[in-house]
Design an enzyme around this catalytic site. Structure first.
Site, PDB file in Angstrom:
ATOM      1  N   TYR A   1       0.844  -1.194   0.000  1.00 35.83           N
ATOM      2  CA  TYR A   1       0.000   0.000   0.000  1.00 35.83           C
ATOM      3  C   TYR A   1       0.877   1.241   0.000  1.00 35.83           C
ATOM      4  CZ  TYR A   1      -4.222   2.591   0.114  1.00 35.83           C
ATOM      5  OH  TYR A   1      -5.222   3.442  -0.240  1.00 35.83           O
TER       6      TYR A   1
ATOM      7  N   LYS B   1      -6.205  -2.097  -1.289  1.00 31.28           N
ATOM      8  CA  LYS B   1      -7.124  -1.949  -0.162  1.00 31.28           C
ATOM      9  C   LYS B   1      -7.732  -3.291   0.228  1.00 31.28           C
ATOM     10  CE  LYS B   1      -7.427   2.544   0.705  1.00 31.28           C
ATOM     11  NZ  LYS B   1      -7.620   3.345   1.876  1.00 31.28           N
TER      12      LYS B   1
ATOM     13  N   GLU C   1     -13.367   4.943  -3.453  1.00 35.24           N
ATOM     14  CA  GLU C   1     -11.946   5.192  -3.208  1.00 35.24           C
ATOM     15  C   GLU C   1     -11.361   6.110  -4.277  1.00 35.24           C
ATOM     16  OE1 GLU C   1      -8.935   4.996  -0.773  1.00 35.24           O
ATOM     17  OE2 GLU C   1     -10.608   3.634  -0.406  1.00 35.24           O
ATOM     18  N   ASP C   2     -10.737   7.202  -3.850  1.00 33.32           N
ATOM     19  CA  ASP C   2      -9.979   8.097  -4.736  1.00 33.32           C
ATOM     20  C   ASP C   2     -10.793   8.651  -5.915  1.00 33.32           C
ATOM     21  OD1 ASP C   2      -7.892   7.890  -3.053  1.00 33.32           O
ATOM     22  OD2 ASP C   2      -6.642   6.614  -4.297  1.00 33.32           O
TER      23      ASP C   2
ATOM     24  N   ASP D   1     -13.741   6.063   1.899  1.00 36.34           N
ATOM     25  CA  ASP D   1     -12.576   5.982   2.771  1.00 36.34           C
ATOM     26  C   ASP D   1     -11.838   7.315   2.862  1.00 36.34           C
ATOM     27  OD1 ASP D   1     -10.918   4.458   4.496  1.00 36.34           O
ATOM     28  OD2 ASP D   1      -9.402   4.373   2.921  1.00 36.34           O
ATOM     29  N   ASP D   2     -11.824   8.088   1.767  1.00 35.56           N
ATOM     30  CA  ASP D   2     -11.102   9.368   1.764  1.00 35.56           C
ATOM     31  C   ASP D   2     -11.793  10.394   2.656  1.00 35.56           C
ATOM     32  OD1 ASP D   2      -9.203   8.516  -0.329  1.00 35.56           O
ATOM     33  OD2 ASP D   2     -11.011   8.442  -1.543  1.00 35.56           O
TER      34      ASP D   2
ATOM     35  N   ARG E   1      -8.423  10.753  -8.741  1.00 35.73           N
ATOM     36  CA  ARG E   1      -7.606  11.427  -7.732  1.00 35.73           C
ATOM     37  C   ARG E   1      -6.878  10.372  -6.902  1.00 35.73           C
ATOM     38  NH1 ARG E   1      -6.920  12.544  -2.720  1.00 35.73           N
ATOM     39  NH2 ARG E   1      -8.528  11.030  -2.198  1.00 35.73           N
TER      40      ARG E   1
ATOM     41  N   ASN F   1      -0.505  11.853   1.166  1.00 37.56           N
ATOM     42  CA  ASN F   1       0.223  10.701   0.617  1.00 37.56           C
ATOM     43  C   ASN F   1       0.562  10.924  -0.847  1.00 37.56           C
ATOM     44  OD1 ASN F   1       0.209   8.939   2.904  1.00 37.56           O
ATOM     45  ND2 ASN F   1      -1.967   8.588   2.570  1.00 37.56           N
TER      46      ASN F   1
END
Length: 585
Positions: free
Chosen positions: A133, A204, A276-277, A299-300, A186, A441
Site C-alpha cells: 500500500y 485496499k 476510493e480516490d 474511505d477518503d 484522484r 500521501n
C-alpha cells in the site's frame, strides 16, 4: 438447518462462516486440522491445482496429497513447510533495493499462492504494508501499464454501459461481501491516473483480508473507466484504459447509477461498497446520493476522518484538555479535510451536548485562496460552506496560523513541503506541545517530514503522518512518529458491518471506530510520543473496532444478523480468515 451455539447466541452455521457469507464447500467453517476438498469448477488436481492460487501450496504438499492429487513428478521431491516458504520469500524480498520490485514480487506471489501471500503480509505487516500500500502503491499505479501482467478485479468502462450486470456476472465468485471501487481521478496525491488506479482497490482489499480477516474470495476490486484527462497517459502507447477525455455530467451519473443498481441486484442489500480516490466533486455527491439506499462508505472522507479523530483523542492524553478546549486549523479543504473536520465537530458535540453548528466554530480551514471565512461564502463549494466563520480575510497558511493560533495543525492538501519551518516554529511558539499531522500521501507529498517537525519544535511536537517515516533521534532522544493510516480503521469497520449484517453506514459507527482505536494505545507507546498502536497487533485492534461498530449497528437497529452474539470481540475473531495451509483429502 444446522446451527451452533456461540457466545450464548444460537447462530446459523452458514451465516457464521467466514464473516457471514454462505460457505458452499465448508472450507472456511472447517477447523484448520479438518480435511477439505480443493474445489474449483471440479476437484482441482495435478497441473490445474498447482496453477490455482486459492489452493496451491507449492512444496508444502504432503506425500499423501501428491499421490491423491496427481502431483508426482510435477514438483521437486523436497517438502517445505509454510513457515519455511515464508522465511525464503522474505529473504528474497529483502534482496530487492527498489520498493516497486518488492511490490511486483508480492503481486506475483498473490497470483501464485494466495495463502502464502496473506501469511506473509499478516506476519510481517509493518515491513510489508508500505510495499503493498502507500507509498509504493502510488508508484505502482503510475507505472501500472508497464507492470501489468494479469488482470486483477473488474474493469467497467463506458463500453459496458447497459451491460454492467452482465459484466458483474463474469466475475467467478458469487458471494461478494466488499467492493472497493475507484474511477482513478484522484489517486492519492498523484492526480488523475485513469484506469491505472486499479492498484488502489487491489491494495485496499488485500488489507481487508490481512488486517480485517475477510475472505479473499469475498472481495472484489473494481475500476470504472470513464476516460482520463491525463495527457501523458492519453499519449502513452502502453496505457491500458480508454484513450479519451473523462466523461462528466449526465453520462457519468448514468453509468454510476447503473453500476450501483447492478451491484445491489447481483450481490444483495448487504454488500459493502467502498468509494476510493474519486475527485472531490464526485466523492461528496456519490456519498450523499447513495448513503440512504446502499451500504456505502467513502474511505477518503470517512475513513481518514475516523483514523485522524482516533489520533487526536489519543493525543489529548499527551497534551491535556478535552476536545472542546482545542482549536484546529486544516491546510486543505477537500474530501479528507472537510471529512475530518466534520467528525471532530460531531465528537465535540457528543461530548459537550452542544449543537454541531457551534462546535464547528472551533475548526478553521485554509484552501488555495486562504482562510475560509464568511465573506467568501457565496463563492465556496457546498462542502466548504459550513466552515466559513466570521473573520477578516487571511492569505497564506503562515498568516492563518498566526491569526487563529491553533493547538492542532492538520495537513490534507496533497501538496508537499507546505508546513515550512516558519509555520512549524509559529505553532511551537504558542503551544507547549504542538500537534502536527502531515497526512498527505505518498511520502513525497507530505506537508513536512517527521525529522522537520521534531527539529523545528525542539522535540516538543506530537507528530503523525499519512505515509510512514522512520524514528527520529533528536538530542539523544528517539521519537517514533505515528502513522495516521486508514488501514487502522477500514478493515475493522468493514468486518463490523459484515458480522452484524448492517444495511447502512452511519456517522455514529465511525465515531465508535475512532473511540475503539484510541482505546488501543498504551502508556508505553505514549511515552515514545506514539499516538497510534503498532501495526503488529492490527488483527486484535480490527476485532475490537469491528465489535464496537457491530454493537452500534445493533443499537441503531441497522443490523440484520440476529440474534446478537453476546461477546462481539470473540465473534469477530472467530469470523476472521486464516491463511494457514489446509490439508486436502
Amino acid at each position: 438447518m444446522e446451527s451452533t451455539k456461540m457466545n450464548g447466541a444460537v447462530l446459523d452455521n452458514k451465516a457464521a462462516a467466514g464473516g457471514g457469507v454462505e460457505d458452499v464447500y465448508g472450507e472456511d467453517f472447517a477447523t484448520e486440522d479438518q480435511l477439505i476438498t480443493p474445489w474449483t469448477v471440479s476437484v482441482a488436481s495435478g497441473y490445474t491445482l498447482l496453477r490455482d492460487p486459492h489452493h496451491n501450496k507449492g512444496l508444502a504438499f504432503s506425500e499423501q496429497e501428491r499421490d491423491s492429487h496427481y502431483l508426482r513428478g510435477l514438483l521437486p521431491p523436497a517438502f517445505l513447510s509454510q513457515e519455511l516458504q515464508e522465511k525464503k520469500v522474505m529473504h528474497n524480498l529483502r534482496q530487492y533495493k527498489v520498493p516497486l520490485q518488492r511490490y511486483v514480487a508480492m503481486m506475483d506471489l498473490q497470483e501464485r499462492n494466495e495463502r502464502l501471500f496473506y501469511k506473509l503480509l499478516i506476519d510481517n505487516v509493518e515491513e510489508l504494508l508500505p510495499v503493498v500500500y502507500t507509498p509504493t502503491v502510488g508508484e505502482a499505479c503510475q507505472k501500472y501499464g508497464s507492470i501489468f501482467r494479469r488482470p486483477q478485479g473488474l474493469y467497467i468502462s463506458l463500453k459496458e454501459k447497459g451491460k454492467i450486470l452482465e459484466v458483474l456476472k463474469n466475475w467467478p465468485e458469487r458471494n461478494i461481501q466488499v467492493i472497493v471501487v475507484t474511477d482513478g481521478e484522484r489517486i492519492l496525491g498523484l492526480g488523475d491516473l485513469g484506469c491505472q488506479g486499479m492498484g488502489i482497490p487491489v491494495g485496499k482489499l488485500s488489507l481487508y483480508t490481512a488486517l480485517g480477516g475477510l475472505r479473499p474470495s469475498a472481495c472484489l476490486p473494481i475500476t470504472i473507466d470513464v476516460g482520463t484527462n491525463n495527457e501523458q497517459l492519453l499519449n502513452d502507447e502502453f496505457y491500458i484504459g480508454l484513450k479519451q477525455k473523462r466523461a462528466t455530467g449526465q453520462e457519468y451519473a448514468e453509468l454510476l447509477d447503473e453500476f450501483m443498481s447492478a451491484v445491489k441486484l447481483n450481490y444483495g442489500e448487504k454488500v459493502l461498497i467502498q468509494f476510493e480516490d474519486f475527485a472531490n466533486h464526485n466523492a461528496f455527491e456519490l456519498l450523499s446520493k447513495y448513503r440512504s439506499s446502499h451500504l456505502v462508505f467513502n474511505d477518503d472522507i470517512q475513513g481518514t476522518a475516523s483514523v485522524v479523530l482516533a489520533g487526536i483523542i489519543a493525543a489529548l492524553k499527551l497534551v491535556g484538555g478535552k476536545l472542546a478546549d482545542h482549536t484546529f486549523l486544516f491546510l486543505g479543504a477537500g474530501e479528507a479535510g472537510t471529512g475530518i473536520a466534520e467528525l471532530i465537530a460531531l465528537e465535540m458535540s457528543k461530548q459537550t451536548k452542544t449543537p454541531v453548528e457551534e462546535t464547528r466554530k472551533k475548526i478553521w480551514l485554509v484552501d488555495s485562496k486562504g482562510l475560509i471565512v464568511s465573506s467568501r461564502k457565496e463563492s465556496l463549494q457546498h462542502f466548504k460552506q459550513p466552515w466559513a466563520h466570521e473573520h477578516e480575510p487571511v492569505k497564506g497558511l503562515l498568516s492563518a496560523v498566526k491569526a487563529i493560533k491553533p493547538t492542532m495543525l492538520i495537513g490534507t492538501s496533497g501538496v508537499g513541503k507546505t508546513f515550512t519551518k516558519e509555520v512549524v516554529e509559529a505553532m511551537a511558539s504558542f503551544n507547549k506541545k504542538p500537534v502536527i499531522f502531515a497526512l498527505s500521501n505518498p511520502t513525497s507529498q507530505s506537508e513536512c517530514t517527521a525529522e522537520e517537525a521534531y527539529t523545528w519544535t525542539e522535540g516538543r511536537a506530537i507528530f503523525a503522518s499519512g505515509s510512514p517515516f522512520d524514528p527520529v533521534e533528536y538530542k539523544g532522544k528517539v521519537y517514533v512518529p505515528g502513522q495516521g493510516n486508514n488501514a487502522y480503521i477500514f478493515p475493522g469497520l468493514g468486518l463490523g458491518l459484515i458480522i452484524s449484517g448492517a444495511i447502512r453506514v452511519r456517522e455514529e459507527m465511525l465515531l465508535a471506530a475512532s473511540e475503539a482505536l484510541a482505546e488501543q494505545g498504551t502508556q508505553e507507546n505514549f511515552d515514545k510520543g506514539l499516538i497510534y498502536p503498532p501495526f503488529t497487533n492490527i488483527r486484535k485492534i480490527s476485532a475490537h473496532i469491528a465489535a464496537k461498530v457491530a454493537a452500534k449497528a445493533y443499537e441503531l437497529g441497522l443490523a440484520s444478523r440476529l440474534p446478537q452474539p453476546t461477546d462481539l470481540v470473540s465473534y469477530a475473531e472467530s469470523c476472521m480468515y486464516s491463511p494457514v495451509y489446509r490439508c486436502y483429502r
